[in-house]
Design a protein around this motif. Structure first.
Motif, PDB file in Angstrom:
ATOM      1  N   HIS A   1       0.778  -1.274   0.044  1.00  0.00           N
ATOM      2  CA  HIS A   1      -0.072  -0.011   0.009  1.00  0.00           C
ATOM      3  C   HIS A   1       0.836   1.201  -0.100  1.00  0.00           C
ATOM      4  N   PRO A   2       1.048   2.065  -1.144  1.00  0.00           N
ATOM      5  CA  PRO A   2       1.944   3.281  -1.147  1.00  0.00           C
ATOM      6  C   PRO A   2       1.410   4.153  -0.248  1.00  0.00           C
ATOM      7  N   VAL A   3       2.448   4.726   0.486  1.00  0.00           N
ATOM      8  CA  VAL A   3       2.632   5.767   1.490  1.00  0.00           C
ATOM      9  C   VAL A   3       3.323   6.876   1.132  1.00  0.00           C
ATOM     10  N   ALA A   4       2.856   8.194   1.013  1.00  0.00           N
ATOM     11  CA  ALA A   4       3.766   9.173   0.555  1.00  0.00           C
ATOM     12  C   ALA A   4       4.616   9.702   2.098  1.00  0.00           C
ATOM     13  N   VAL A   5       5.648   9.974   2.083  1.00  0.00           N
ATOM     14  CA  VAL A   5       6.324  10.674   3.399  1.00  0.00           C
ATOM     15  C   VAL A   5       6.954  11.782   3.146  1.00  0.00           C
ATOM     16  N   ALA A   6       7.172  12.806   3.797  1.00  0.00           N
ATOM     17  CA  ALA A   6       7.842  13.975   3.344  1.00  0.00           C
ATOM     18  C   ALA A   6       9.244  14.040   4.009  1.00  0.00           C
ATOM     19  N   ASN A   7       9.623  13.502   5.066  1.00  0.00           N
ATOM     20  CA  ASN A   7      10.767  13.442   5.820  1.00  0.00           C
ATOM     21  C   ASN A   7      10.819  12.046   6.356  1.00  0.00           C
ATOM     22  N   PHE A   8      12.182  11.849   6.900  1.00  0.00           N
ATOM     23  CA  PHE A   8      12.757  10.550   7.619  1.00  0.00           C
ATOM     24  C   PHE A   8      11.811  10.444   9.010  1.00  0.00           C
ATOM     25  N   ALA A   9      11.500  11.375   9.554  1.00  0.00           N
ATOM     26  CA  ALA A   9      10.699  11.248  10.774  1.00  0.00           C
ATOM     27  C   ALA A   9       9.231  10.721  10.402  1.00  0.00           C
ATOM     28  N   GLN A  10       8.819  11.161   9.320  1.00  0.00           N
ATOM     29  CA  GLN A  10       7.628  10.559   8.767  1.00  0.00           C
ATOM     30  C   GLN A  10       7.712   9.384   8.629  1.00  0.00           C
ATOM     31  N   TYR A  11       8.840   8.703   7.896  1.00  0.00           N
ATOM     32  CA  TYR A  11       9.030   7.326   7.512  1.00  0.00           C
ATOM     33  C   TYR A  11       9.026   6.426   8.951  1.00  0.00           C
ATOM     34  N   THR A  12       9.734   6.974   9.783  1.00  0.00           N
ATOM     35  CA  THR A  12       9.907   6.441  11.095  1.00  0.00           C
ATOM     36  C   THR A  12       8.641   6.070  11.637  1.00  0.00           C
ATOM     37  N   GLN A  13       7.893   7.097  11.659  1.00  0.00           N
ATOM     38  CA  GLN A  13       6.444   6.931  12.555  1.00  0.00           C
ATOM     39  C   GLN A  13       5.815   5.882  11.727  1.00  0.00           C
ATOM     40  N   HIS A  14       5.754   5.921  10.590  1.00  0.00           N
ATOM     41  CA  HIS A  14       4.764   4.949   9.872  1.00  0.00           C
ATOM     42  C   HIS A  14       5.522   3.445   9.678  1.00  0.00           C
ATOM     43  N   PHE A  15       6.922   3.426   9.195  1.00  0.00           N
ATOM     44  CA  PHE A  15       7.536   2.375   8.974  1.00  0.00           C
ATOM     45  C   PHE A  15       8.684   1.733   9.871  1.00  0.00           C
ATOM     46  N   GLY A  16       8.673   2.420  10.855  1.00  0.00           N
ATOM     47  CA  GLY A  16       9.565   1.903  11.988  1.00  0.00           C
ATOM     48  C   GLY A  16      11.135   2.325  12.100  1.00  0.00           C
TER      49      GLY A  16
END
Length: 526
Positions: A41-56
């Protein structure tokens, strides 16, 4: 969904009188293993903090996590993440309900998926023994109070099926689904301690599993099921990165062949990492001459990158370079359009990050001759900026005449922008003036680019044309539910042949492909 994140779902239709809205030029998709998060399920993130929150965040078993971090560190702006798994099991959670249990399973597999739930009967009429209130939370860590996402279901019921039935309510949940049979009575309120009035939470059973190591066919996935690479179907992206399966294991040729065909269809470029075994320029040059995979929509940057691993302080690690390369491309596009700056592109990596292998100026020229871009060692004499090159392949694969990478990037961006802006035509294809309105919308966009000098800057013809009359949209296309358009660029007589594309819009999706254009028939219409 966490603040700042958005799901990359099906784009909404644009109205016919809306000018073509330019697509992004450096949106980068990453496909591979992550620590947690939604699968396929593609999810867009705008920075690595958002990536960390969503993908660990960073994970030693996830080269993708390091590639995304390096992408943002080098100027990347938006990343589209597709998590792929091989097997795996989501955590389960059981709420006591009389002599039974109301059981749930998480939507996403993995040991790092942490859920908890609470039940209360507040606001439920005293005589109603079927209804209850349910709160489900995803938390950062087990027994943590850091909430990532929360869902609240008020007045749900175990009674007859209806809009408030628990099974119906959880159909839209991003966190849990029902597991097993429903209990005979509603779950009991969760308490902090025996006899306490405050509502507590029941944590999951800690039984999530990450699954097995990925293989090539996990990354490729299934087109019909929209899994793996094909989870990006219908999405707008400009670059595709598929990092190594794990440290020391590169994707194989089937992945690159499938991914290059997918990128060709989606007007995107594939960033191919050099194999880990190319540990010297000599080995890389020899490997390139015998490499089985080449494609005009593929980019490669040699060598790989060496930098410190934040999970192993003081340890310098060799990483695939796709994230760094994509980040630098995004940073360059932020300064000027891709078709302007590509001729003067340089590859300066951030401090603390360096090429894993030294590349001399003469070796950089040899790599360029084979269609590979090179990170040059700062300690070696520099050649200055070299034009970006695609990994050499037959131009016939694209259906276009020989074009520079700058021209192909511009044309891919144009095709992507027009495809998305004219989706309204598939809904309104039976309207009598749909062709006239679509022609006006696209021609206005192309003429604006001509005025800005975009086509001239990359050596393309500068006389736009658009055709969407009865010769393209007849009874047969109407029966198939299609709207068709041909657009392109014509040169002055004696200055070359026109280049054109056929755009087909259907309710199920869009398709653009190069088509030959008869210059005499085209110019007779003018």
């Amino acid at each position: 969904m966490p603040a700042g994140l958005h799901s990359a779902g099906t784009p909404e239709f644009v109205h016919s009188d809306t000018p073509v809205r330019p697509s992004p030029t450096a949106l980068t998709a990453f496909v591979g293993r992550t620590l947690k998060g939604p699968v396929d399920h593609p999810v867009a993130v705008a920075n690595f903090a958002q990536y960390t929150q969503h993908f660990g965040g960073l994970c030693p078993e996830s080269p993708l996590s390091y590639a995304v971090e390096q992408f943002f560190e080098h100027g990347g702006r938006t990343a589209l993440i597709v998590r792929v798994v091989n097997g795996g099991r989501p955590p389960t959670l059981d709420l006591p309900a009389g002599e039974g249990w109301l059981s749930f399973a998480g939507r996403s597999p993995g040991r790092a998926e942490h859920l908890r739930a609470a039940v209360d009967h507040d606001g439920i009429p005293p005589g109603d023994a079927q209804r209850f209130n349910l709160v489900v939370q995803q938390v950062r860590e087990r027994r943590s109070e850091r909430i990532i996402e929360q869902e609240i279901y008020r007045g749900v019921s175990l009674g007859k099926d209806g809009p408030d039935h628990i099974a119906r309510a959880l159909e839209s949940s991003r966190l849990v689904r029902l597991a097993g049979a429903l209990p005979d009575c509603r779950p009991e309120p969760t308490r902090v301690a025996e006899g306490a009035q405050a509502v507590g939470y029941v944590s999951d059973n800690g039984d999530g599993d990450d699954g097995r190591a990925l293989d090539d066919y996990d990354l490729i996935g299934s087109e019909s099921l929209r899994r793996g690479l094909f989870a990006l179907e219908g999405q707008a992206f400009n670059f595709l990165c598929i990092p190594p399966l794990d440290r020391g294991r590169d994707p194989g040729s089937p992945v690159w062949l499938a991914a290059s065909a997918f990128c060709r269809r989606h007007h995107a470029l594939l960033i191919v990492d050099p194999p880990e075994g190319w540990r010297s320029s000599a080995l890389a040059l020899a490997g390139l001459r015998d490499a089985p995979f080449r494609a005009p929509e593929a980019l490669m940057c040699y060598p790989r990158i060496e930098t410190f691993d934040r999970l192993a302080p003081g340890q310098s690690v060799n990483f695939a370079s796709c994230g760094v390369f994509a980040g630098l491309l995004a940073a360059a596009d932020a300064a000027a359009p891709a078709w302007w700056n590509a001729a003067a592109f340089q590859l300066p990596v951030r401090p603390g990050c360096r090429p894993a292998t030294s590349v001399s100026a003469s070796e950089a020229l040899q790599f360029a001759a084979l269609g590979v871009n090179a990170f040059q060692d700062s300690r070696q004499p520099s050649l200055g900026a070299l034009p970006l090159r695609a990994l050499q392949g037959t131009q016939a694969a694209s259906g276009l005449p020989p074009l520079s990478l700058r021209a192909r990037r511009l044309l891919a961006w144009v095709a992507q922008s027009i495809e998305r802006a004219t989706r309204w035509a598939s809904r309104e294809r039976d309207e009598p003036d749909v062709g006239e309105r679509a022609c006006h919308q696209v021609l206005q966009f192309l003429e604006r680019l001509v005025a800005e000098g975009a086509f001239e800057s990359v050596g393309l013809p500068t006389r736009p044309f658009v055709i969407c009359d009865g010769s393209l949209n007849d009874l047969a296309t109407a029966v198939r539910g299609e709207f068709r358009m041909v657009y392109g660029l014509d040169a002055a007589p004696g200055r070359g042949a026109p280049i054109g594309w056929l755009l087909v819009q259907k309710a199920s999706g869009s398709r653009t492909q190069p088509v030959p254009v008869n210059p005499y028939a085209l110019r007779s219409r003018a």
